[in-house]
Design a protein around this motif. Structure first.
Motif, short mmCIF file in Angstrom:
data_model
loop_
_atom_site.label_atom_id
_atom_site.label_comp_id
_atom_site.label_asym_id
_atom_site.label_seq_id
_atom_site.Cartn_x
_atom_site.Cartn_y
_atom_site.Cartn_z
N GLU A 199 0.85 -1.18 0.00
CA GLU A 199 0.00 0.00 0.00
C GLU A 199 0.89 1.24 0.00
N ASN A 200 0.30 2.39 -0.31
CA ASN A 200 1.05 3.65 -0.32
C ASN A 200 1.77 3.86 1.01
N GLY A 201 3.01 4.26 0.95
CA GLY A 201 3.80 4.53 2.14
C GLY A 201 4.55 3.32 2.68
#
Length: 88
Positions: free
Chosen positions: A24-26
């Protein structure tokens, strides 16, 4: 099929599966366990009864605008704090 962070399926003995980890993002993929081999973000595993490969993720670098000038600050979030590097 997947529900939350867990995926399950029924496959014939000897089937070779390629499982791809998509962070996921991050987050970034830091590794796998339970694979016969790993190719990039892919876990290759041969079904020999129950198999349970696990993907490991950690927070990735975060780019934020530099204060007081033009540039970027690249921060890596660690369990004990952050390390930041400024790029002009």
């Amino acid at each position: 099929s997947c529900s939350g962070n867990t995926c399950t399926g029924s496959y014939a003995y000897g089937t070779v599966l390629t499982i791809t980890a998509i962070p996921e993002n991050g987050y970034v993929l830091t590794g796998w366990s339970g694979c016969d081999s790993v190719e990039g973000s892919n876990c290759i595993v041969t079904v020999r009864g129950g198999v349970s490969p696990v993907a490991f993720f950690d927070t990735g670098p975060v780019a934020v605008p530099a204060l007081g000038g033009i540039g970027l600050v690249l921060c890596i979030i660690l369990g004990i704090g952050m390390i930041c590097l400024k790029r002009e």
